[in-house]
Design an enzyme around this catalytic site. Structure first.
Site: not given
Length: 462
Positions: A157, A364
């Site tokens: 992720h 991110d």
């Protein structure tokens, strides 16, 4: 039909279909587990004096969860240590904050072995196993050592760092080699996928064959598979009673001013210090706008046992205080800085009330706040998303105002651009982003990955 076994660091038990607190990943995985009669296995979040391997089973909304408790030393070395003081900063390009200690690495390996040993008896012959995120990189290897021949997939992720950065990790080759125990590996973006391919090919001699990567005779499928949100569900949340109340509350408290919203876990990767400095520059460069806007920054604390997280909280408290002291007036405060979390339905109403969504992480893997902000907007009069070009979401949401979060000047200019953006341009940008969010939602992500995993050859058939 094969059962699905999901394994993650923490387990998010279903809380009811109308719960505003249920996160997007939990929604997607719960739906997959219901469809495949599966089990969600992981750490309970609780600490025990002595690890016994006892599994606590619960069943809710047709999803079975299986959790274990960990010892305090496990949590310190595996979770606070290797996962969050070594891998997290390194994978977010912060080698200056990464701590390399043998005790951390040992605890990380030990807990992955404990996960494997405990979940192994639950895995039946035809089950498909899907492991989630950086906490459990070696788990596939540990399951293979216990003669698990089932299809096993892994999804990362967070970003996969560039080759030169990853090479600073003493166990880099071993960590990457462990991924070849999986049948399918998923990354959020093509950039992170290419970084993985670059490392294993140039540092380890792996071959690239289309979507497959081959090392020592083991063939693994590696794909880019960006996670989304449940767009329909979030639109419905934005129309819920709690969302409408939150919207009205924010509009009333704004007293005609434009609100800029930031919602981030308190983490150095989110660029909050740089965001505050960019907003300060905006206030300084545009004094005529000072009392016409305010920034609401919601930043729930996290990982308080890690010193770098305590430091960022102290820094932000000082910075917000300095900015408010310099610019505030009797009837206006430029930054409302809140250190607590809110339910997703409340946040949907807050997002809808905001003229600007400020999502500016330094790095991110994806960032679902950006997608939630867009999904919450009024189609007839949407707000503007300002998005870091270093967030994985930037590759999909290219109609956002993309910025370099390290540049206070760019942030200042972007805020001014967003405030002055005409309605027809706001609608055009919003529609393009919303089309992507609806097409590649969280169910698309889950289906794309599980389809790839279900079609992979079992180890014993390869």
């Amino acid at each position: 039909m094969s059962r699905l076994i999901v394994i993650s660091n923490r387990v998010s038990a279903p809380r009811g279909s109308h719960s505003g607190a249920q996160g997007g990943l939990a929604v997607a995985l719960s739906a997959a587990l219901r469809e495949h009669r599966g089990i969600w296995f992981g750490w309970s979040g609780d600490i025990t004096d002595q690890f016994t391997g006892h599994i606590n089973f619960q069943r809710e909304e047709d999803v079975t969860t299986a959790t274990i408790d960990l010892e305090e030393q496990d949590v310190e070395e595996y979770y606070n240590g290797y996962a969050n003081r070594t891998l997290w900063p390194l994978f977010h390009y912060r080698i200056d904050l990464a701590e390399y200690e043998r005790g951390f690495a040992g605890g990380y390996q030990r807990v992955n072995e404990r996960f494997a040993e405990t979940v192994f008896p639950l895995i039946e012959a035809d089950d498909v196993v899907w492991i989630q995120d950086y906490h459990l990189l070696p788990l596939g290897t540990e399951l293979r050592r216990r003669n698990v021949t089932n299809r096993i997939g892994f999804f990362l992720h967070i970003p996969w760092p560039p080759r030169r950065l990853l090479s600073t990790l003493p166990e880099a080759d071993e960590l990457a080699r462990g991924l070849f125990a999986y049948d399918v590996i998923g990354f959020q973006t093509e950039e992170w996928l290419e970084a993985f391919r670059d490392f294993v090919s140039k540092e380890m001699g792996a071959e690239i064959d289309g979507d497959d990567v081959i090392l020592d005779g083991r063939r693994v499928t590696a794909i880019a598979c960006p996670i989304g949100i449940d767009a329909a569900e979030f639109r419905a949340l934005a129309g819920s009673t709690r969302a409408r109340l939150a919207f009205r509350r924010m509009r009333d408290s704004a007293v005609g001013r434009d609100m800029i919203i930031g919602v981030d876990r308190l983490d150095y990767s989110k660029g909050l210090e740089e965001r505050f400095l960019g907003y300060e520059r905006f206030l300084r460069e545009h004094p005529e706008e000072c009392k016409e806007v305010f920034l609401l920054q919601i930043a729930p604390p996290s990982r308080g046992d890690v010193s770098s997280y305590r430091k960022i909280r102290t820094t932000l408290e000082g910075l917000s205080g300095r900015i408010n002291g310099a610019f505030a007036d009797l009837d206006w405060v430029p930054i409302r800085y809140v250190n607590r979390g809110y339910s997703r339905d409340e946040l949907a109403g807050v997002y809808r009330a905001a003229r600007i969504g400020l999502v500016t992480p330094l790095r991110d893997g994806m960032n679902l706040v950006a997608k939630e902000y867009v999904a919450a907007q009024d189609p007839e009069d949407p707000g503007v998303l300002i998005l870091s070009r270093f967030a994985g979401a930037a590759q999909q949401l290219s109609e956002a105002v993309l910025v370099n979060p390290y540049s206070a000047e760019e942030l200042s200019d972007a805020i001014m651009l967003a405030l002055r953006m005409p309605r027809d341009e706001r609608v055009r940008r919003w529609r393009a982003m919303m089309d992507n969010i609806e097409e590649q939602d969280v169910l698309w992500w889950r289906q794309r990955f599980t389809d790839s995993l279900m079609s992979a050859k079992r180890l014993q058939d390869a």
